[in-house]
Design a protein around this motif. Sequence first.
Motif, PDB file in Angstrom:
ATOM      1  N   ASN A  80      83.079  88.196  14.294  1.00 31.08           N
ATOM      2  CA  ASN A  80      83.981  89.336  13.575  1.00 31.08           C
ATOM      3  C   ASN A  80      83.793  88.954  11.917  1.00 31.08           C
ATOM      4  N   SER A 101      93.141  97.227  21.350  1.00 32.41           N
ATOM      5  CA  SER A 101      92.206  96.133  21.538  1.00 32.41           C
ATOM      6  C   SER A 101      92.169  95.254  19.797  1.00 32.41           C
ATOM      7  N   LEU A 102      92.624  96.155  18.661  1.00 29.84           N
ATOM      8  CA  LEU A 102      92.584  95.757  17.604  1.00 29.84           C
ATOM      9  C   LEU A 102      93.872  95.392  16.712  1.00 29.84           C
ATOM     10  N   PHE A 103      95.069  95.312  17.648  1.00 28.97           N
ATOM     11  CA  PHE A 103      96.339  95.100  17.095  1.00 28.97           C
ATOM     12  C   PHE A 103      96.454  93.707  16.762  1.00 28.97           C
ATOM     13  N   TYR A 104      97.460  93.249  16.035  1.00 30.10           N
ATOM     14  CA  TYR A 104      97.772  91.673  15.880  1.00 30.10           C
ATOM     15  C   TYR A 104      97.785  91.004  17.317  1.00 30.10           C
ATOM     16  N   PRO A 122      93.866  94.651  12.209  1.00 30.39           N
ATOM     17  CA  PRO A 122      94.292  93.176  12.371  1.00 30.39           C
ATOM     18  C   PRO A 122      93.694  92.243  13.193  1.00 30.39           C
ATOM     19  N   GLY A 123      93.451  93.134  14.464  1.00 27.18           N
ATOM     20  CA  GLY A 123      92.907  92.250  15.492  1.00 27.18           C
ATOM     21  C   GLY A 123      91.463  91.666  15.302  1.00 27.18           C
ATOM     22  N   LEU A 124      90.912  91.899  14.219  1.00 27.18           N
ATOM     23  CA  LEU A 124      89.486  91.111  13.755  1.00 27.18           C
ATOM     24  C   LEU A 124      89.770  89.586  13.467  1.00 27.18           C
ATOM     25  N   ARG A 125      91.050  89.622  12.864  1.00 22.99           N
ATOM     26  CA  ARG A 125      91.494  88.476  12.262  1.00 22.99           C
ATOM     27  C   ARG A 125      90.505  87.940  11.107  1.00 22.99           C
ATOM     28  N   THR A 182     102.298  96.441  12.542  1.00 25.38           N
ATOM     29  CA  THR A 182     100.735  96.791  12.685  1.00 25.38           C
ATOM     30  C   THR A 182     100.454  98.070  12.198  1.00 25.38           C
ATOM     31  N   SER A 224      91.471  85.993  17.309  1.00 26.69           N
ATOM     32  CA  SER A 224      91.157  87.530  17.423  1.00 26.69           C
ATOM     33  C   SER A 224      91.562  88.197  18.979  1.00 26.69           C
ATOM     34  N   THR A 225      92.193  89.255  18.606  1.00 26.47           N
ATOM     35  CA  THR A 225      92.782  90.229  19.876  1.00 26.47           C
ATOM     36  C   THR A 225      91.490  90.609  20.493  1.00 26.47           C
ATOM     37  N   ILE A 226      90.580  91.099  19.758  1.00 26.94           N
ATOM     38  CA  ILE A 226      89.522  91.735  20.582  1.00 26.94           C
ATOM     39  C   ILE A 226      88.734  90.784  21.230  1.00 26.94           C
ATOM     40  N   ASN A 227      88.630  89.511  20.559  1.00 21.24           N
ATOM     41  CA  ASN A 227      87.706  88.714  21.140  1.00 21.24           C
ATOM     42  C   ASN A 227      88.356  87.920  22.483  1.00 21.24           C
TER      43      ASN A 227
END
Lengths: 381, 381
Positions: B264, A58-61, B233-236, B32, A261-264
């Motif tokens: 985030n 969930s937190l990858f690019y 990274p997924g937070l951007r 990643t 954002s991936t997680i969002n």
Amino acid sequence: MVSRIGREIDLSPVELGSRVGGKVRINMASGTPDPRVIPIEEIKNAYEEVLQEKGPRSLFYPGAGGQPELIEEIRRFVPSLNLSLDKEDKIVVTSGAQHAIELISKYFLDNDVVAVENPTFVETFMAMKLRSNVTLPIDLDSEGMDVSSLERITKIVRPKLVYVIPNCHNPAGVNMSYERRKALVELASARDFYVVEDDPYRPIAGCVPPPIKSFDREGRVIYVSSFSKIIAPGLRVGFIVAKGEIAEKLSLLEQLDFSTSTINQYVVANLLRRGLVSKRMTTLAMHYSEKMKILTESLDDAGIFKFNPPKCGFFALVDLRTDAERVFEVATKDGLSFVKAKAFFLRGGDTMARLSVTIPTAEEIKEGVTILKRSVLDVKL
Amino acid sequence: MVSRIGREIDLSPVELGSRVGGKVRINMASGTPDPRVIPIEEIKNAYEEVLQEKGPRSLFYPGAGGQPELIEEIRRFVPSLNLSLDKEDKIVVTSGAQHAIELISKYFLDNDVVAVENPTFVETFMAMKLRSNVTLPIDLDSEGMDVSSLERITKIVRPKLVYVIPNCHNPAGVNMSYERRKALVELASARDFYVVEDDPYRPIAGCVPPPIKSFDREGRVIYVSSFSKIIAPGLRVGFIVAKGEIAEKLSLLEQLDFSTSTINQYVVANLLRRGLVSKRMTTLAMHYSEKMKILTESLDDAGIFKFNPPKCGFFALVDLRTDAERVFEVATKDGLSFVKAKAFFLRGGDTMARLSVTIPTAEEIKEGVTILKRSVLDVKL
């Protein structure tokens, strides 16, 4: 010497307005959704679940174009926006509608001609303005953009893009009529331009005509939506629906910022899957329409304001019939902030104010209108 | 006819590589961070705390330039990056380093001249390339960009921007030497150009020379950092440090996309405040350096590869001494993916491969090198 965009970028009056707005007791400037209806608990649970279920993934690019799971959930959701997708329609996830319009402008415009409603939302429009040489202001009335006026102008100048906010117009509060939506698509085909349909308010709009895109058979309408009003703006998740190559290219352009954002994205997918978004659509439409009713009744009672009663959304555009700049100065000292609406107009608008109902309570809306009336009378003295 | 950017945008080879990479058993393509070191629990707690403490405010629209609380935390954090800010330095929060470079390119470039290391990171570079007419490729060796070569070239052509990845270079794995950092700033002043210092790896780099920006007295260096490698990274979330007007304008340009998630930003501020980021810096530097040691030892043992041993970071750039395209075809069938590095080169690079150590385990790294050797020998037969 920097780029043209670098030279011309400036503080948006809306951004300025919201900086002032936050410091004044009654904030009728802000375009943020009503904080009282942001579903904090549901969002908290969604973050927890997503992190639990997906872990590090969930937190990858983010990939360019959006996470497949969210795209799939949006595909299931769009029918409730009165939009049916065909095989060629693609969904591109964006960091909200503003980012969507930035991508669209980046894709289409190199010092071209654009046409916009007069007034239009100055902040999204900025992305187009900074990349165009000529802007055609098209009159707006209680039925939305005057398409017959656009028809006359496009006999002489052909715009590449026509930018429209069809529902709960910001700042004018009006909806574009069914007939004009249809006529706009026909004109786009006849005059060979593209339509940017910026429709972030639809999820909270209640009953409105079908999207302009639903009349389109040639891929000339690029539809922009957002979860900012129906869930929360701070997640920065929205989407574009467009056909074929345009959608592909807009998705590739996300490689330049990878900003969503991936997680969002997974959080929004989670909320969509649980039906939270669909469930809130009716509730929020009623919530805002009740607040708007208080505003329009107060404005009517005051007896000195001219305005088209808003059909839905957050804003009413009010003619103060005197210099709005001076009213603003008096009103802010008296505890009320709003946005001087001249900035939304390509021509005119000196006496106009945009009033928002999202932040103030019912009581504050009434008091705000009282302050506004007092300020107008004060300036007129 | 669309814009120049619209016509020229294409799928990045890194994006393509990571799509293929995910489908192959041993993924040495992905850039990643190692999923095993993403601090899931801490991030989960941070979301919960932020939503609890700030409520709806954590989900409002972000302001252009970043949330003041995060800016304040970053201000306290930057000394640990060996960067001391003076009064004129401003921090601009971005949606990661890629977005930062998109903003910088948007601000400076209108079909100008840029100089970059050869090879350079093709994905960030894309934002510059699509807005420049001439790109000067400057040789890179084990000490980073060859500044004397840049000095000679800039006698003839003046670039507007020089783009440098000073630490744990992507794809080359090298660090720019102290002397060259100093020389670059002197040259920037003499030849009147700006330096974009893209430094996302510093938080996990261990001991590296001070930032190029620390030699700069004229505001010619724009420093770009990110929390993608040190948190996730997924937070951007990333940031720019720049002086005066440049920082102001970059911050205003965020009005065009408003893409950095508010919540985030608060999550990163929370993690910075708790000291999680500083605490992880040493641990992660060691973690990646151990993995890199396994890779370089395996490559040495294989006896057929030529490469500069990476100083830090995720990547080694390896000369396969035969067509990398063909090796890639064989290797992916055999269960190994990597990125064909030609795409990172403005000239040359046909025999080069970028190997990443983040996703594979120690065993997989060793096996990956075995597959790579077998594939090379196979192609050479």
